[in-house]
Every structure is written in C-alpha cells, then in structure tokens.
Design an enzyme around this catalytic site. Structure first.
Site, PDB file in Angstrom:
ATOM      1  N   SER A 102      -1.009   6.543   2.942  1.00  0.00           N
ATOM      2  CA  SER A 102      -0.194   5.825   3.922  1.00  0.00           C
ATOM      3  C   SER A 102      -0.008   6.630   5.205  1.00  0.00           C
ATOM      4  CB  SER A 102       1.150   5.453   3.285  1.00  0.00           C
ATOM      5  OG  SER A 102       1.904   4.609   4.116  1.00  0.00           O
ATOM      6  N   ASP A 245       0.149  -0.962   6.491  1.00  0.00           N
ATOM      7  CA  ASP A 245       1.116  -1.852   5.834  1.00  0.00           C
ATOM      8  C   ASP A 245       2.474  -1.807   6.519  1.00  0.00           C
ATOM      9  OD1 ASP A 245       2.024   0.632   5.002  1.00  0.00           O
ATOM     10  OD2 ASP A 245       2.233   0.067   2.884  1.00  0.00           O
TER      11      ASP A 245
END
Length: 460
Positions: A102, A245
């Site tokens: 991430s 995301d």
C-alpha cells in the site's frame, strides 16, 4: 486460537525478513490452495501487484505455491487493488491476491486476499489458512498440478469498469487535472481513465522504477501534488497511494481535502439527488465536524475501529453503503466491493461537474476541527497499555480538553508505531497535547519516572 501471520490488511513486512520471504510466501500460497481445495475441485486464483521490484519474486513464489496445491493462476500484472477485487468477481475466480504494501516504501511488501465476491476475507478463513500453514505440505501429484496464464487485457477491463461508474451524460471535458499515482499500481490506468472521460491530464508519479513507489509522491506526500496543481494552473489534483485504494483531492487554490471531507461530499451529493442515505460509517479518527455535519442532515453516524476492514464489516452488518476514513479509504458498496481511489475520485468530480460547484462550495458546511497525529516508534514486545507515564498523561490531557476535544491512542495495524491523535477546537492546544502524549510514551519506554522534557500543558 490467535492469528500468527495475518494483520489488519493481510500479511505485510520488510522483504527478505519473515514473513515476506520467497519460501514463506510459497508455503502461504500452498496453504491457501489447500483450503480452497477443500470446497473446490479446481480453484482459479487471480494475482495482481503494485510496482515494487520485489513483486516479481513474490509473484513467482505465489504462482509456485498455488500450482503445487493444484490451483490454476491468472497473472494480472501491475493493477490497483480495487482492480484485482473487481476482476476476481467478474472472472468468477475462486480468490484474488494482491502483492502490495500500500502506502509503505519499496523495501516493504505484503500479500492480501479477496473472496470470490471481491470482498475482504473473514477472520475464520484467515484462521483456516493459519492452521494449514502449521501442517506439513501435501504436494499434489504431477497430473493435477495447477497451470498459470496471463490476462493481457486486465488493465483495460478495469478502466472500463471505472468509466462505467461515471454518469453517462457527464464528462470531464474542459477540466485540467493533475494525477499523482505515487509511482504505483495506477500509473497506467489512472491517466487513461481520466483522459477517456475527456479531461486534460498532467500525470506525475507515473514513472515507476521498482524503487520509487510512494517516495515523496502520492497520498502520503500531498505537497508534491499541491505544487503541481499550482504550477500547471490545474482545476483539480488527485493523489493516490501505491495500490490506489485511497485518494486525496486538491482544488485549484491548492487546498487539500482529506477522506473525511470527501466522504461527506459523497453523502451530500447523493442526498441532493434524493437518494436515501440511512447511515455512514467512519472510524475513531473521523473528524468530529464531519460527524456533526452528517447528523445535521439526519444521517446516522457510527465509528468503527481504524482500517477499511472494520468499516466494511460495520457497513455490511448495518446494510449501509457509504463509509471511509481521513486517510482516503472510501467505500461505496453500491458501486464496488472495496475501497477504490480512482472510483472515489470520479464520484467527487462527478458531483462538482453536475452541480457546477467547487469543492469549497460543496463543503461549506464542514469546518474541520484541528487534529494532530504523531507517530511514536513502538519498541519490540512493548504493550503501550502498560505504559504508566502515558496513562497519566492521557488522563491529564482529557481533563484539560473536556468535551471540546478528543484523544485517541492506538497501535498501528501495519507498522511498529503508536498513533497519537489529539483533536481540539484550538490548533495550538491540540499540538501541545499531542506532543506531551508522545513524549510521555517515549519516556515511559525509556524507564523515565517523570516528564521533565515534555512541554507544559497548553504550551505553544
């Protein structure tokens, strides 16, 4: 039984150190494959990744582990996490796997999973995998080994999915947008989506080299985007993180809007179109001003633990659609099964285009309370709840703030850090209180018996 390997968002760590090693990742895939084979004769797993150099190595390890368990693999290449979730569902695969850490820097990497429905997997499923990891491998005979192939148009399929979430009667024509993809998974699909919706796009953070993901770019370094918006006289700026995301947005003045504000805007836009929004899920970190603004609209607001996993669980339990957190994880479960940075940005831009309003105008009802968030490195094997000096400081700060402020102390679910957050109506007070708490935490771990070096309460 407690989980040994899974954290709040899959398995994550420094590459080359357990558990992010090729041998463990191979064993992990084999264990997952064995769990899948308990209910499916010939499972199919999709694997996507971000742009870290270690992704090649871990992708190969996953492929070998799954094939050894009799599971077929479809390789998607670099693709945003929400793209993997979407394709897992669209391709009717048994499971989706994402190789990403991430927003973390390139030395880290991780593995996370999506169900056949494109959603995060349950604690019970993760526990089943933990159990399988503790058992000897059960290698499949040669005739039943899995195969691997590539889905060459994976990115194009996800691009079409994103475009289809944007109203057919609207476009981004006439808008100049800076997109910062953090040298991550959206470096190709992000600019294409916006251009195909007729925006003029200035792409930054779209030149990955395997080592520069999230380095001074993206949602964790929004100053880079702010400077680019000013330099190019752009209408908007969009910052994604390494796996795309999460999203933050900048307006033409350089003002940065976080996930709390964007969540409120998404709710207000829907209500303005007479859509019913029964409730919204935020987190313990969600700004109090957003909670009050939602309540003023008659929208119930519930706080979950920090992390999109817990927001999703609460939304599912209540059968609501909208939730999110300040970091930019935004969920719209009637649009997608998971947080989608590009999709969320399109919802925000759509609201601006439809209403012919600026972000500032659409968010006039929300003035965020000052929040200060500090990170304190957690020593190995330390339980912050036993830190007596920190406990005393928390009590003192909460008494000073009273009902006009909040204190939140929590351990990160993905890094060895203690998160210290103070929210107050006065920015200087919030900062001084947060510094006091951080110093108390450090002093307690160092064996100090006083807070001589901590700033006095209320100091600037």
């Amino acid at each position: 039984m407690t989980r040994q390997h899974f954290g709040t968002d899959g398995i994550r760590g420094t590459v080359g150190q357990p558990p992010i090693t090729p041998d463990f990742v191979l064993r992990l895939a084999h264990a997952v494959g064995r769990v899948l084979r308990q209910t499916q004769e010939r499972p199919v797993v999709l694997i996507g990744k971000d742009t870290r150099i270690s992704g090649y190595m871990l992708e190969s390890a996953l492929e070998s582990g799954f094939n050894s368990a009799g599971v077929d693999v479809v390789l998607l290449g670099p693709l945003p996490t929400p793209g993997v979730a979407y394709l897992t569902c669209a391709q009717r695969a048994s499971l989706g796997v994402v190789i990403s850490a991430s927003h973390n820097p390139y030395p880290d990497n991780g593995i996370k999973f999506f169900s056949a429905q494109g959603s995060k997997l349950s604690d019970a499923w993760e526990q089943a995998v933990e159990t399988a990891l503790g058992e000897p491998p059960a290698w499949t005979n040669s005739a039943n080994l899995g195969k691997a192939r590539r889905l060459n148009d994976a990115a194009e399929r996800y691009i079409e999915f994103c475009k289809n979430t944007f109203a057919q009667d609207l476009s981004l024509k006439g808008l100049k947008i800076v997109l910062d993809a953090a040298h991550g998974a959206a470096y190709q699909v992000g600019p294409k989506v916006l251009r195909e919706l007729e925006a003029e796009v200035i792409a930054i953070g779209c030149s990955p080299d395997g080592l520069n993901i999230n380095h001074e770019v993206g949602a964790t370094h929004p100053d880079t985007l702010v400077r680019a918006v000013h330099a190019h006289h752009a209408d908007y700026g969009i910052a994604l993180d390494g796996d795309a995301d999460r999203v933050l947005i900048v307006d033409a003045t350089g003002r940065l809007y976080n996930g709390d504000e964007l969540l409120y805007l998404m709710v207000a836009d829907r209500m303005g179109r007479d859509e019913h929004v029964p409730g919204v899920v935020g987190t313990l970190m969600t700004n109090r001003a957003v909670e009050l603004a939602l309540q003023a609209r008659g929208v119930e607001f519930v706080r979950a633990k920090v992390g999109d996993r817990y927001i999703l669980e609460e939304l599912t339990r209540r059968d609501w659609a909208l939730g999110g957190e300040g970091s930019g994880h935004l969920l719209a479960l009637d649009r997608h099964t998971t947080g989608d940075g590009i999709g969320s940005a399109l919802q925000v831009l759509q609201a601006c285009v439809r209403s012919r309003s600026t972000l500032a105008q659409l968010l006039a009802a929300v003035t965020l309370y000052p929040q200060v968030l500090l990170n304190v490195r957690l020593p190995p094997d330390q339980d912050w709840t036993t830190n007596r000096l920190l406990a005393d400081a928390i009590q003192a700060v909460e008494q000073q703030l009273g009902a006009s402020g909040r204190v939140l102390i929590r351990a990160s679910g993905t890094e060895p850090l203690l998160r210290v957050m103070v929210e107050a109506r006065d920015a200087q007070l919030a900062d001084s209180c947060a510094q006091r708490l951080a110093n108390a935490a450090r002093a307690g771990w160092q064996g100090h018996t006083s807070l001589k070096n901590a700033p006095p309460m209320g100091a600037n």
